[in-house]
Write a protein that holds these residues in place. Structure first.
Motif, PDB file in Angstrom:
ATOM      1  N   ARG A   6       7.499  48.579  26.169  1.00 36.31           N
ATOM      2  CA  ARG A   6       6.912  49.093  25.350  1.00 36.31           C
ATOM      3  C   ARG A   6       5.566  48.205  25.549  1.00 36.31           C
ATOM      4  O   ARG A   6       4.511  47.266  25.550  1.00 36.31           O
TER       5      ARG A   6
ATOM      6  N   LYS B  73      -1.271  53.987  28.620  1.00 38.15           N
ATOM      7  CA  LYS B  73      -0.114  55.341  29.015  1.00 38.15           C
ATOM      8  C   LYS B  73       0.412  54.617  30.477  1.00 38.15           C
ATOM      9  O   LYS B  73      -0.529  53.956  31.063  1.00 38.15           O
TER      10      LYS B  73
ATOM     11  N   MET C  65      16.928  54.523  21.061  1.00 38.05           N
ATOM     12  CA  MET C  65      16.621  55.982  21.777  1.00 38.05           C
ATOM     13  C   MET C  65      15.736  55.400  22.896  1.00 38.05           C
ATOM     14  O   MET C  65      15.236  54.158  23.258  1.00 38.05           O
TER      15      MET C  65
ATOM     16  N   ARG D 274       4.159  59.567  34.247  1.00 35.00           N
ATOM     17  CA  ARG D 274       4.788  59.689  34.705  1.00 35.00           C
ATOM     18  C   ARG D 274       4.911  60.763  36.075  1.00 35.00           C
ATOM     19  O   ARG D 274       3.629  60.838  36.408  1.00 35.00           O
TER      20      ARG D 274
ATOM     21  N   SER E 274       2.978  63.166  32.739  1.00 35.30           N
ATOM     22  CA  SER E 274       2.842  62.930  31.176  1.00 35.30           C
ATOM     23  C   SER E 274       2.924  62.081  31.604  1.00 35.30           C
ATOM     24  O   SER E 274       2.959  61.132  32.294  1.00 35.30           O
ATOM     25  N   CYS E 275       2.652  61.755  30.019  1.00 35.24           N
ATOM     26  CA  CYS E 275       1.785  60.218  30.034  1.00 35.24           C
ATOM     27  C   CYS E 275       2.078  60.000  28.751  1.00 35.24           C
ATOM     28  O   CYS E 275       2.773  60.999  27.848  1.00 35.24           O
ATOM     29  N   VAL E 276       2.785  58.495  28.925  1.00 32.13           N
ATOM     30  CA  VAL E 276       3.847  57.865  27.730  1.00 32.13           C
ATOM     31  C   VAL E 276       2.396  56.749  26.669  1.00 32.13           C
ATOM     32  O   VAL E 276       2.553  55.845  27.567  1.00 32.13           O
ATOM     33  N   ARG E 277       2.806  56.399  25.535  1.00 33.57           N
ATOM     34  CA  ARG E 277       1.574  55.629  24.824  1.00 33.57           C
ATOM     35  C   ARG E 277       2.596  54.997  24.130  1.00 33.57           C
ATOM     36  O   ARG E 277       2.807  55.802  23.060  1.00 33.57           O
ATOM     37  N   PHE E 278       2.754  53.050  23.272  1.00 35.91           N
ATOM     38  CA  PHE E 278       3.814  53.173  22.159  1.00 35.91           C
ATOM     39  C   PHE E 278       1.959  52.740  21.721  1.00 35.91           C
ATOM     40  O   PHE E 278       1.358  52.449  21.799  1.00 35.91           O
ATOM     41  N   ASP E 279       2.664  52.111  20.212  1.00 35.51           N
ATOM     42  CA  ASP E 279       1.449  51.872  19.344  1.00 35.51           C
ATOM     43  C   ASP E 279       1.061  50.330  19.659  1.00 35.51           C
ATOM     44  O   ASP E 279       0.858  49.627  18.651  1.00 35.51           O
ATOM     45  N   ASP E 280       2.553  49.664  20.539  1.00 44.31           N
ATOM     46  CA  ASP E 280       2.659  47.919  20.391  1.00 44.31           C
ATOM     47  C   ASP E 280       3.389  47.831  21.777  1.00 44.31           C
ATOM     48  O   ASP E 280       3.787  48.609  22.080  1.00 44.31           O
TER      49      ASP E 280
ATOM     50  N   GLY F 166      14.749  49.871  18.171  1.00 44.81           N
ATOM     51  CA  GLY F 166      13.375  50.414  18.764  1.00 44.81           C
ATOM     52  C   GLY F 166      13.545  50.871  19.668  1.00 44.81           C
ATOM     53  O   GLY F 166      14.372  50.702  21.185  1.00 44.81           O
ATOM     54  N   ILE F 167      12.964  52.069  19.882  1.00 40.65           N
ATOM     55  CA  ILE F 167      12.412  52.338  21.361  1.00 40.65           C
ATOM     56  C   ILE F 167      12.230  52.074  22.518  1.00 40.65           C
ATOM     57  O   ILE F 167      10.771  50.965  22.500  1.00 40.65           O
TER      58      ILE F 167
ATOM     59  N   ALA G  13      11.762  56.981  24.616  1.00 41.93           N
ATOM     60  CA  ALA G  13      10.944  57.379  25.102  1.00 41.93           C
ATOM     61  C   ALA G  13      10.451  58.098  26.494  1.00 41.93           C
ATOM     62  O   ALA G  13       9.986  56.734  27.321  1.00 41.93           O
TER      63      ALA G  13
END
Lengths: 269, 131
Positions: B73, B77, B129, B80, B84-90, B109-110, B131
């Motif tokens: 994670r 950002k 999971m 993909r 689309s983009c994915v960003r985690f909090d940590d 955790g994801i 994401a």
């Protein structure tokens, strides 16, 4: 231009070569030289082609134009910096081989701003029904920042739900930012709304009052964070009776299309 | 966007809690999801006080260990292919051995879906999971 006849000219025989030249002289005076000379007279304006692009070969004895050629740059390079007319939203004009602001050009369409047209064409291609455009239009019924949305993927996988933090309106590149908590970790996803992989976008819950910000980035702070929207999604699914219908689950690919249609209906509502 | 001295959460049950990146494996300047890094364990899981080093009941690693890890994670950002983009909090990672097998037996955790592209199928199958 006349490289091939020159190379084929017999050098040893004076009589034949002279005859050759005489024939060519007639040819040149008729076609090439006159045509180019006419064009050369056409360009007295200061903005015209630079003179070094125009190469002429004059005859030594008669001082007439024997041959000439010009190096043309493509019309885009010719146009250079945007002309003042392009800034105004004037209708596009077709210029048939006439000088544009003193510059020689071929048959070119000079659009005032081509990008909106391109975006419109692409949006029409990617969203023929107009449902996605309607869902994020600036209307009362459209999805807004602060709503909880769910994005379904055509490639399978779990649909991603989250609160919409911002909508980046940029023609065909229009995208939404969703934020959710998955296994206690904040996850944010950007989705392009005109993406073919995005099968459907649904509104799970509308925000009670209109958000007074365009981008709710403050919702990343722990104080304002919404947390997981899983319970909202669950409640929404119960109301929609998505879990009870068996046919929809079996339909597979058709289900995605149905969801898209549902999203479309929701957008139009 | 992880580099030298970056601190990451370790989300497996190997015993490490917080690790520090000391190197990125391969010709890379910055590590992203699915990249292999070398880490130093900075904080152990279950170590209550400073001097308590006897609490190594199930911990396979201890403070100061140098291990390989896979980033799962990032706060940065990750775009993909479909835009689309994915960003985690940590920033988080999973410790692996030099052979590439996970040291822990569980992940809480994801994890990012980019692991699939980078062929970390063992980690993906352990994760609850993605994401």
């Amino acid at each position: 231009m006349n490289a091939t006849p020159l190379s084929r000219r017999p050098l040893g025989c004076l009589k034949t070569s002279l005859r050759h030249v005489r024939q060519q002289k007639v040819l040149f005076s008729r076609s090439m030289a006159t045509a180019v000379a006419a064009k050369a007279q056409q360009k007295p304006s200061p903005d015209a082609l630079p003179d070094h692009n125009f190469f002429r070969l004059t005859d030594q004895k008669t001082k007439k134009l024997r041959s000439a050629f010009a190096v043309y740059t493509p019309p885009t390079a010719l146009r250079g910096p945007p002309t003042p007319t392009s800034k105004n939203s004037k209708p596009d004009k077709v210029v048939p081989n006439a000088p544009i602001h003193g510059r020689v050009s071929g048959l070119v369409v000079v659009p005032s701003d081509p990008m909106p047209l391109l975006h419109a064409a692409q949006i029409k291609k990617m969203d023929p029904t107009g449902a996605r455009t309607a869902l994020f239009a600036k209307t009362r019924n459209a999805a807004r920042v602060g709503d909880v949305l769910m994005v379904t993927h055509r490639r399978g996988g779990e649909p991603f739900a989250g609160v919409c933090l911002s909508i980046r309106r940029a023609g065909i590149d229009t995208a939404i930012l969703l934020r959710n908590h998955l296994s206690k970790i904040g996850v944010e996803m950007w989705y392009k709304i005109y993406n073919r992989n995005v099968a459907g976008i649904e509104i799970i819950k509308r925000r009670a009052r209109r958000a007074r910000r365009a981008r709710l980035t403050y919702m990343r702070q722990p104080k304002h964070d919404m947390g997981s929207v899983a319970d909202l999604v669950h409640a929404w699914k119960k109301t929609r009776k998505v879990l009870t219908t068996r046919g929809a689950a079996k339909a597979g690919a058709k289900a995605a299309a149905a969801k898209a249609a549902a999203a479309a209906a929701k957008g139009k509502k | 966007m992880l580099q030298l001295k970056s601190l990451l959460n370790c989300i497996d049950n190997s015993g490490a809690a917080i690790v520090e990146c000391v190197m990125i494996v391969g010709q890379k300047r910055l590590a992203s999801i699915g990249d292999r890094i070398v880490v130093v364990v900075q904080k152990q899981r279950g170590a209550l006080a400073e001097g308590m080093s006897a609490s190594t009941s199930a911990n396979k690693v201890k403070r100061g260990d140098i291990r390989h890890a896979v980033v799962v994670r990032t706060r940065q950002k990750v775009t993909r292919r479909d835009g689309s983009c994915v960003r985690f909090d940590d920033n988080a990672c999973v410790l692996i051995s030099k052979a590439g097998d996970p040291i822990g037996s569980r992940i809480n955790g994801i994890v990012g879906q980019e692991l699939r592209k980078k062929k970390w199928s063992k980690i993906l199958s352990m994760a609850p999971m993605q994401a």
